[in-house]
Motif scaffolding. Structure first.
Motif: not given
Length: 126
Positions: A80-81, A123-124, A112-118, A103-104
């Protein structure tokens, strides 16, 4: 030709709807019962007639090994932007989102990359 719909596989549509709306800030566009599941889409509030994200049930037998392999290898399912990755990272961390990658800078792009819990890594980027 335009992209009007894309999807992420989710292990729980209701939990995914809460996360994608209450945490990420998307808005619900469609919620149509389809048997035991739903045709459930969200959109950006900045572009309510833009590309829809389908929160697609992960019940098909191919989905679990596919998504588990992506997560195990640290590969985001989609991106996602955002206007400012660092600011969004701080906002989401404040809401309890678990990041796999802080953030890199990668040349002209910051991610940056996160876990969406699903069941997905997301990635943003800016």
């Amino acid at each position: 030709m335009r992209i009007i719909l894309t999807s992420v596989f989710v292990d729980d549509q209701e939990k995914a709807l809460r996360f994608y709306t209450e945490v990420l800030g998307f808005v619900k566009k469609n919620d149509v019962p389809v048997g035991e599941d739903r045709w459930l889409t969200v959109v950006s509030p900045q572009d309510p007639d833009g590309t829809e994200l389908l929160l697609e049930p992960s019940g098909h037998r191919a989905v679990k090994p596919f998504t588990e392999a992506l997560v195990a290898d640290g590969i985001p399912f989609t991106s996602f932007r955002v206007d400012d990755v660092a600011a969004e990272y701080e906002r989401l961390r404040g809401l309890g989102v678990r990041f796999m990658q802080e953030p890199a800078a990668m040349g002209p792009v910051t991610t940056a990359v996160f876990d969406d819990t699903c069941g997905n890594l997301i990635q943003i980027a800016h």
